[in-house]
Design a protein around this motif. Sequence first.
Motif, mmCIF file in Angstrom:
data_model
loop_
_atom_site.group_PDB
_atom_site.id
_atom_site.type_symbol
_atom_site.label_atom_id
_atom_site.label_comp_id
_atom_site.label_asym_id
_atom_site.label_seq_id
_atom_site.Cartn_x
_atom_site.Cartn_y
_atom_site.Cartn_z
ATOM 1 N N LEU A 148 0.843 -1.191 0.000
ATOM 2 C CA LEU A 148 0.000 0.000 0.000
ATOM 3 C C LEU A 148 0.878 1.239 0.000
ATOM 4 N N ALA A 149 0.749 2.053 -1.059
ATOM 5 C CA ALA A 149 1.443 3.345 -1.102
ATOM 6 C C ALA A 149 0.530 4.396 -0.508
ATOM 7 N N ASN A 150 1.052 5.173 0.433
ATOM 8 C CA ASN A 150 0.237 6.184 1.101
ATOM 9 C C ASN A 150 1.086 7.416 1.392
ATOM 10 N N PRO A 151 0.934 8.530 0.640
ATOM 11 C CA PRO A 151 0.039 8.741 -0.493
ATOM 12 C C PRO A 151 0.348 7.786 -1.655
ATOM 13 N N ASN A 152 -0.669 7.566 -2.474
ATOM 14 C CA ASN A 152 -0.520 6.595 -3.555
ATOM 15 C C ASN A 152 0.087 7.230 -4.808
ATOM 16 N N ASN A 153 0.925 6.474 -5.453
ATOM 17 C CA ASN A 153 1.499 6.843 -6.742
ATOM 18 C C ASN A 153 0.958 5.853 -7.773
ATOM 19 N N PRO A 154 0.251 6.317 -8.822
ATOM 20 C CA PRO A 154 0.277 7.664 -9.411
ATOM 21 C C PRO A 154 -0.955 8.534 -9.148
ATOM 22 N N THR A 155 -1.868 8.124 -8.292
ATOM 23 C CA THR A 155 -3.123 8.877 -8.186
ATOM 24 C C THR A 155 -3.077 10.019 -7.175
ATOM 25 N N GLY A 156 -2.179 9.937 -6.174
ATOM 26 C CA GLY A 156 -2.095 10.973 -5.151
ATOM 27 C C GLY A 156 -3.073 10.797 -4.014
ATOM 28 N N SER A 157 -3.892 9.736 -4.058
ATOM 29 C CA SER A 157 -4.900 9.525 -3.018
ATOM 30 C C SER A 157 -4.231 9.178 -1.694
ATOM 31 N N TYR A 158 -4.978 9.346 -0.614
ATOM 32 C CA TYR A 158 -4.409 9.180 0.729
ATOM 33 C C TYR A 158 -5.394 8.484 1.642
#
Length: 359
Positions: A148-158
């Motif tokens: 889990l990317a947080n913030p997420n790459n490539p969308t920027g969601s958190y």
Amino acid sequence: MKPWIEAIHAYVPGRSNAGGRELIKLSANENPLGTSAAALTARAQVGGPDRYSDPDSTALREALGQLHGIDPARIICGTGSGELLTISASAFAGPGDEVLYVRYGFSLYEIATRRCGATPVIAPDADYGTDVDALLACVTERTRVVFLANPNNPTGSYLPKAELARLHAGLPGDVLLVLDQAYIEYVADADDDGGLELAAAHDNVLVTRTFSKIYGLAGERIGWGTGAPGIIGALNRLRGPFNVSMSGQAAGLAAVGDQDFIQHAREHNRVERGRFVEAVAALGNHGLRPLPSEANFVLILFDGKLSAAEALAGLAEAGFAVRHLPGQDLPQGLRITIGTREQMDAIATVLRDLAQAAG
């Protein structure tokens, strides 16, 4: 070649030229403010390259531990966070196992999964963001790792703290949650996701971070991670020996000590990202939609007459390289790094002119 290796599509970096012409590179989420002066000075003062670096990055781990309140024994350094992400999959998953991540997640997760022979499982998104319930619904008895990317790459969601805690609580204890916090320094302290607390309190959480983004040391390839002793011990068995260079360790150490630079970079990003999002949102009647972002980039969706591919070409003609992501099932999106004020104003103007011309 092993069949699971043959199935890998090599990582594609953000481009910086078009037809041999150099462009202003806003395709790789690098820091537009450059690097801390203290880090540059420390890097320049490093001795000759005829000696190996400290294999354990001892001083850097101690500095990171002091900054974040972590026992240095629970910290590992890597060749960027990418090395740590890759070996975390290799340490805990293999053929017959599953590795889970959200749709529109970082492209390296699939590479790390296939590299160790595991099977990638992609959970549905929630309007381009992480859906905790969808992730948990995809967990099976074969699941070994969740990225889990947080913030997420490539969308920027958190994913906020409560939701991250709910995700972790819903995972079996023998599933490793790998929390990729490459962009976390861009998030306001009050909105911290609690990842480091989870890693300190549980045996199945690994948090990874990088010096490539806000620290402005992408070229030095420095990453670090923290987790329970068992996790760190496993990763130390797999990481490359002498994996962080002498200059990287020196620059990283000085950069950790210059938190004023980090605060300046964070504030610059907050202001310019806000201005840019506002400018793009004003083009909503032309089908342009900037997704909410907590990172140092914005993903713009093109749902009108102006396509992402046409905008990509128009921005290149104007001298800018941004990231088009058809390989990540986002042919309608462009990810644009937040640059200087002048660069973002210029890009917003180009997008406005292209959108108006398209009708």
